[in-house]
Design an enzyme around this catalytic site. Structure first.
Site, mmCIF file in Angstrom:
data_model
loop_
_atom_site.group_PDB
_atom_site.id
_atom_site.type_symbol
_atom_site.label_atom_id
_atom_site.label_comp_id
_atom_site.label_asym_id
_atom_site.label_seq_id
_atom_site.Cartn_x
_atom_site.Cartn_y
_atom_site.Cartn_z
ATOM 1 N N LYS A 52 -25.217 -10.868 -29.521
ATOM 2 C CA LYS A 52 -25.273 -9.454 -29.140
ATOM 3 C C LYS A 52 -24.591 -8.555 -30.170
ATOM 4 O O LYS A 52 -24.937 -7.377 -30.294
ATOM 5 C CB LYS A 52 -24.693 -9.262 -27.753
ATOM 6 C CG LYS A 52 -25.533 -9.995 -26.716
ATOM 7 C CD LYS A 52 -25.313 -9.559 -25.309
ATOM 8 C CE LYS A 52 -26.356 -10.145 -24.380
ATOM 9 N NZ LYS A 52 -26.311 -11.637 -24.279
HETATM 10 C C1 LIG Z 1 -27.410 -12.384 -23.835
HETATM 11 C C2 LIG Z 1 -27.483 -13.821 -24.205
HETATM 12 C C3 LIG Z 1 -28.679 -14.570 -24.099
HETATM 13 C C4 LIG Z 1 -29.952 -14.003 -23.500
HETATM 14 O O1 LIG Z 1 -30.539 -13.003 -24.307
HETATM 15 P P1 LIG Z 1 -31.614 -11.991 -23.673
HETATM 16 O O2 LIG Z 1 -31.811 -10.951 -24.698
HETATM 17 O O3 LIG Z 1 -30.968 -11.443 -22.427
HETATM 18 O O4 LIG Z 1 -32.841 -12.764 -23.368
HETATM 19 C C5 LIG Z 1 -28.681 -15.889 -24.531
HETATM 20 N N1 LIG Z 1 -27.556 -16.471 -25.011
HETATM 21 C C6 LIG Z 1 -26.396 -15.780 -25.130
HETATM 22 C C7 LIG Z 1 -25.207 -16.490 -25.644
HETATM 23 C C8 LIG Z 1 -26.307 -14.444 -24.735
HETATM 24 O O5 LIG Z 1 -25.132 -13.791 -24.832
#
Ligand SMILES: *Cc1c(COP(=O)(O)O)cnc(C)c1O
Length: 469
Positions: free
Chosen positions: A113
């Site tokens: 993120k």
């Molecule tokens: C947010 C997240 C996901 C999922 O991603 P999306 O964009 O919600 O599909 C997968 N793995 C981790 C570690 C995350 O923080």
């Protein structure tokens, strides 16, 4: 470039406007009117660009109302070795079995993120400053999203962050990560309750329209367009690292929850990046796997969502999914209104007759991984490659191995580092030392700043007033 809503009832917007938006007023999601198409010459010219320059080229196709030199300055400050650990920013490595892993988790909070949030933080500051505006982000987190937002917005002018978390429910590492921030504009609020209670407080505050307006309350959730566009960049970067020339194709395997990450992959493919398949990997919360296998989309409520050892994928209503279905439905906003009315009643919808198109034209397939699969995969990779992958990445590797076709190049997106999930790693491989970036040494010993409050929206509002009045 103009932006439209998937529900068709919102006037056209510019990039700098959609950047500060959550849901469109008509309840839909904002998208570009059409995706820019990349010519072969452009793709050839981009192959050897640095991550920063690639980010500039791609984002400038979408952010047409931001002057080029300003955008250049923003990406220059965002994608640095200092913040992301390596000059490549998202290096690609190959496991012994041939599966490739693209590292997206070397940013400040050790999860992918950061790739988008760090950009968004700088973009927010720029737009707010230019328009002489203020924005107060109110969010609820069970861990990952909140910390990524705080590290992206700390010390930024014109922005404050009020982040609610369930008291005593996050790991010691997650608490230390968020609560050790000493920046004046970051306010950590631990609510005596569960994550859902935190979310209910956010909703209650949002529904107090007078308060929301007076205190310029906004959010940064996974439907934010600025996040999606920043994520498109690493699909291109990964493609160039994993191939020798642009006649080759790759597939991406993406650990998914809200469909934000893989939605960016879908857009990269629509732009003309030679992507073969987009492999959606879910955990036990397999609403998306069910859709891509049967055509039936049936979101579930919070009570029917499992708590798993890949917690950031514990999602049963994929908030970005509407963007893909909009494209699949030839961008017919009436059709989207009909389908999401069915989602609203809890019934969902069934598009099984479109499965051939979903697979052949859009490249989507899917698979699922469970706790046992996750542990096995972490152990296998540790034994064969001597490295530890995190539980979410393990879900991706498990599914990629299962679905891989002969000669297919698959890049699994590494969405977090093992260091964040020590309990599951120890369950998989025993008491080994889990490597942790040196910048986090002693994190748990730093002084922490957090205010504990009862589960009460009025008290949270008082805290916000106190800070801003
Ligand atoms: C947010 C997240 C996901 C999922 O991603 P999306 O964009 O919600 O599909 C997968 N793995 C981790 C570690 C995350 O923080």
């Amino acid at each position: 470039m103009k932006y439209i809503s998937t529900r068709g009832q919102t006037e056209h917007k510019l990039f700098s406007e959609v950047l500060l938006m959550g849901l469109a007023p008509d309840g839909g999601l904002m998208l570009p009117e059409k995706y820019p198409v990349i010519s072969e010459t452009m793709l050839a010219n981009w192959r050897n660009l640095s991550y920063k320059n690639l980010a500039f080229e791609i984002i400038s196709l979408f952010a047409t109302d931001i002057p080029a030199e300003d955008l250049h300055d923003i990406v220059e400050r965002t994608y640095t070795e200092e913040v992301f650990g390596t000059p490549e920013i998202t290096p690609v490595r190959t496991l012994k079995d041939g599966i490739k892993i693209q590292a997206l988790s070397n940013g400040p909070t050790l999860a992918f993120k950061d790739m988008a949030m760090q950009f968004l933080g700088n973009m927010f500051e720029y737009v707010l400053n230019k328009e002489n505006k203020q924005l107060n982000i109110l969010g609820a987190t069970s861990g990952d999203t909140g910390s990524a937002a705080e590290y992206a917005l700390r010390g930024k002018k014109g922005v404050n962050v009020f982040m609610l978390s369930p008291e005593g429910k996050m790991s010691a590492f997650q608490r230390a990560q968020m609560f050790s921030l000493q920046d004046e504009n970051i306010v950590n609020i631990a609510v005596e309750g569960m994550f859902d209670d935190c979310q209910d407080i956010v909703k209650a505050v949002q529904n107090d329209h007078a308060f929301k307006e007076k205190y310029h309350i906004g959010t940064v959730n996974s439907i934010n367009w600025g996040r999606i566009v920043a994520q498109v960049v690493y699909y291109f970067a990964g493609y160039f690292r994993a191939t020798e020339n642009n006649s080759q194709q790759v597939s991406f395997c993406v650990p998914s929850g809200n469909f934000g990450n893989v939605c960016a992959g879908h857009i990269a493919k629509q732009m003309g990046l030679p992507i073969n398949r987009l492999i959606v990997a879910t955990n036990e919360n397999d609403v998306l796997d069910q859709f891509f296998k049967t055509g039936e989309y049936r979101p579930r409520s919070t009570e029917h969502t499992y708590v798993t050892s890949s917690p950031s994928m514990d999602i049963s209503k994929a908030s970005n999914f509407e963007r893909f279905i909009f494209d699949l439905m030839q961008r017919d906003d009436n059709e989207i209104q009909v389908l999401w009315a069915e989602v609203g009643t809890g019934k969902g919808f069934n598009l099984h007759f479109m499965l051939p198109e979903i697979r052949e034209k859009y490249g989507f397939v899917s698979g699922k991984s469970t706790h046992v699969d996750r542990l096995t995969t972490i152990r296998q990779v540790y034994e064969s490659d001597g490295e530890l992958i995190d539980p979410h990445t393990a879900d991706g590797v498990k599914v990629a191995r299962e679905l891989r076709e002969d000669d297919e190049i698959i890049i699994c997106l590494e969405t977090a580092l093992a260091a964040k999930f020590d309990a599951t790693i120890h369950e998989a491989v025993g008491e080994v030392v889990i490597p942790r970036p040196t910048k986090l040494d002693g994190l748990e010993d730093l002084p922490q700043r957090v205010q504990v409050v009862p589960n009460n929206a009025e008290i949270v509002k008082d805290l916000i007033r106190e800070k801003l009045d």
